[in-house]
Design a protein around this motif. Structure first.
Motif, PDB file in Angstrom:
ATOM      1  N   MET A  38      -7.415 118.272  70.274  1.00  0.00           N
ATOM      2  CA  MET A  38      -7.741 118.173  68.832  1.00  0.00           C
ATOM      3  C   MET A  38      -6.651 118.560  68.009  1.00  0.00           C
ATOM      4  SD  MET A  38     -11.452 117.734  67.478  1.00  0.00           S
ATOM      5  CE  MET A  38     -12.630 116.411  68.223  1.00  0.00           C
ATOM      6  N   ALA A  39      -6.081 119.739  68.520  1.00  0.00           N
ATOM      7  CA  ALA A  39      -5.047 120.257  67.693  1.00  0.00           C
ATOM      8  C   ALA A  39      -3.562 119.792  68.226  1.00  0.00           C
ATOM      9  CB  ALA A  39      -4.899 121.769  68.097  1.00  0.00           C
ATOM     10  N   ASP A  40      -3.557 118.508  68.729  1.00  0.00           N
ATOM     11  CA  ASP A  40      -2.239 117.789  68.858  1.00  0.00           C
ATOM     12  C   ASP A  40      -1.614 117.903  67.617  1.00  0.00           C
ATOM     13  OD1 ASP A  40      -3.030 117.516  71.701  1.00  0.00           O
ATOM     14  OD2 ASP A  40      -3.940 115.540  71.161  1.00  0.00           O
ATOM     15  N   GLU A  41      -0.280 118.024  67.808  1.00  0.00           N
ATOM     16  CA  GLU A  41       0.694 117.947  66.473  1.00  0.00           C
ATOM     17  C   GLU A  41       1.396 116.544  67.048  1.00  0.00           C
ATOM     18  OE1 GLU A  41       2.941 121.304  65.648  1.00  0.00           O
ATOM     19  OE2 GLU A  41       1.485 122.720  66.285  1.00  0.00           O
ATOM     20  N   ILE A  42       1.584 116.037  65.920  1.00  0.00           N
ATOM     21  CA  ILE A  42       2.469 114.708  65.654  1.00  0.00           C
ATOM     22  C   ILE A  42       3.766 114.979  65.333  1.00  0.00           C
ATOM     23  CG2 ILE A  42       2.621 112.476  64.864  1.00  0.00           C
ATOM     24  CD1 ILE A  42      -0.425 112.725  64.500  1.00  0.00           C
ATOM     25  N   GLU A  43       4.730 114.608  65.886  1.00  0.00           N
ATOM     26  CA  GLU A  43       6.184 114.949  65.728  1.00  0.00           C
ATOM     27  C   GLU A  43       6.888 113.420  65.510  1.00  0.00           C
ATOM     28  OE1 GLU A  43       8.292 117.624  68.347  1.00  0.00           O
ATOM     29  OE2 GLU A  43       6.894 118.825  68.529  1.00  0.00           O
ATOM     30  N   PHE A  44       7.481 113.329  64.381  1.00  0.00           N
ATOM     31  CA  PHE A  44       8.489 112.217  64.119  1.00  0.00           C
ATOM     32  C   PHE A  44       9.854 112.559  64.256  1.00  0.00           C
ATOM     33  CE2 PHE A  44       4.428 111.726  61.557  1.00  0.00           C
ATOM     34  CZ  PHE A  44       4.129 110.421  61.911  1.00  0.00           C
ATOM     35  N   GLU A  45      10.508 111.851  65.043  1.00  0.00           N
ATOM     36  CA  GLU A  45      11.920 111.551  65.289  1.00  0.00           C
ATOM     37  C   GLU A  45      12.665 110.948  64.265  1.00  0.00           C
ATOM     38  OE1 GLU A  45      14.946 111.265  69.261  1.00  0.00           O
ATOM     39  OE2 GLU A  45      12.958 112.253  69.384  1.00  0.00           O
ATOM     40  N   GLU A  46      13.454 111.206  63.573  1.00  0.00           N
ATOM     41  CA  GLU A  46      14.283 110.410  62.646  1.00  0.00           C
ATOM     42  C   GLU A  46      15.369 109.865  63.438  1.00  0.00           C
ATOM     43  OE1 GLU A  46      15.912 112.069  59.073  1.00  0.00           O
ATOM     44  OE2 GLU A  46      13.965 113.471  58.756  1.00  0.00           O
ATOM     45  N   GLU A  47      15.619 108.566  62.893  1.00  0.00           N
ATOM     46  CA  GLU A  47      16.718 107.812  63.625  1.00  0.00           C
ATOM     47  C   GLU A  47      17.849 107.532  62.625  1.00  0.00           C
ATOM     48  OE1 GLU A  47      17.065 103.235  65.435  1.00  0.00           O
ATOM     49  OE2 GLU A  47      15.174 104.423  65.486  1.00  0.00           O
ATOM     50  N   GLU A  48      18.973 107.734  63.139  1.00  0.00           N
ATOM     51  CA  GLU A  48      20.259 107.590  62.452  1.00  0.00           C
ATOM     52  C   GLU A  48      20.438 106.178  62.060  1.00  0.00           C
ATOM     53  OE1 GLU A  48      23.376 109.140  59.998  1.00  0.00           O
ATOM     54  OE2 GLU A  48      21.728 110.335  61.231  1.00  0.00           O
ATOM     55  N   PHE A  49      20.769 105.824  60.784  1.00  0.00           N
ATOM     56  CA  PHE A  49      21.043 104.471  60.411  1.00  0.00           C
ATOM     57  C   PHE A  49      22.456 103.973  60.458  1.00  0.00           C
ATOM     58  CE2 PHE A  49      21.950 101.042  57.230  1.00  0.00           C
ATOM     59  CZ  PHE A  49      20.992 100.193  57.655  1.00  0.00           C
ATOM     60  N   THR A  50      23.053 103.428  61.482  1.00  0.00           N
ATOM     61  CA  THR A  50      24.534 103.116  61.591  1.00  0.00           C
ATOM     62  C   THR A  50      24.883 101.854  61.396  1.00  0.00           C
ATOM     63  OG1 THR A  50      23.943 102.330  64.139  1.00  0.00           O
ATOM     64  CG2 THR A  50      24.450 104.620  63.689  1.00  0.00           C
ATOM     65  N   THR A  51      24.105 100.742  60.930  1.00  0.00           N
ATOM     66  CA  THR A  51      24.563  99.311  60.582  1.00  0.00           C
ATOM     67  C   THR A  51      25.108  99.481  59.250  1.00  0.00           C
ATOM     68  OG1 THR A  51      22.350  98.649  61.946  1.00  0.00           O
ATOM     69  CG2 THR A  51      23.445  97.019  60.526  1.00  0.00           C
ATOM     70  N   ARG A  52      26.161  98.663  59.174  1.00  0.00           N
ATOM     71  CA  ARG A  52      27.015  98.561  57.831  1.00  0.00           C
ATOM     72  C   ARG A  52      26.363  97.470  57.064  1.00  0.00           C
ATOM     73  NH1 ARG A  52      29.686 102.727  56.552  1.00  0.00           N
ATOM     74  NH2 ARG A  52      31.535 103.313  57.887  1.00  0.00           N
TER      75      ARG A  52
END
Length: 76
Positions: free
Chosen positions: A1-15
């Motif tokens: 129950m004590a699971d931590e949720i981690e979010f990974e940011e993605e770099e926006f590279t499209t012009r």
């Protein structure tokens, strides 16, 4: 129950360029009346919001004068 949720940011590279805008306009073309109506509605709402904000300011500035302490009473 004590699971931590981690979010990974993605770099926006499209012009974002003129080609992208042309593709968006091509998708919107069949719905131009809806888009035009939306833009008119947003403009009207923004204008009315600005007007009512100005009106509230005038009511407060002119309705509450310095030195008046008498409470407002509704006429019965």
């Amino acid at each position: 129950m004590a699971d931590e949720i981690e979010f990974e940011e993605e770099e926006f590279t499209t012009r974002f360029n003129g080609q992208t805008i042309l593709r968006i306009l091509a998708q919107v073309k069949p719905y131009w009346r809806w888009v035009a109506g939306f833009l008119v509605t947003i403009t009207l709402v923004a204008g009315m919001d600005s007007y009512f904000t100005f009106l509230r300011k005038q009511i407060i500035d002119q309705g509450i004068t310095p030195g008046t302490r008498r409470p407002w009473r509704a006429s019965a």
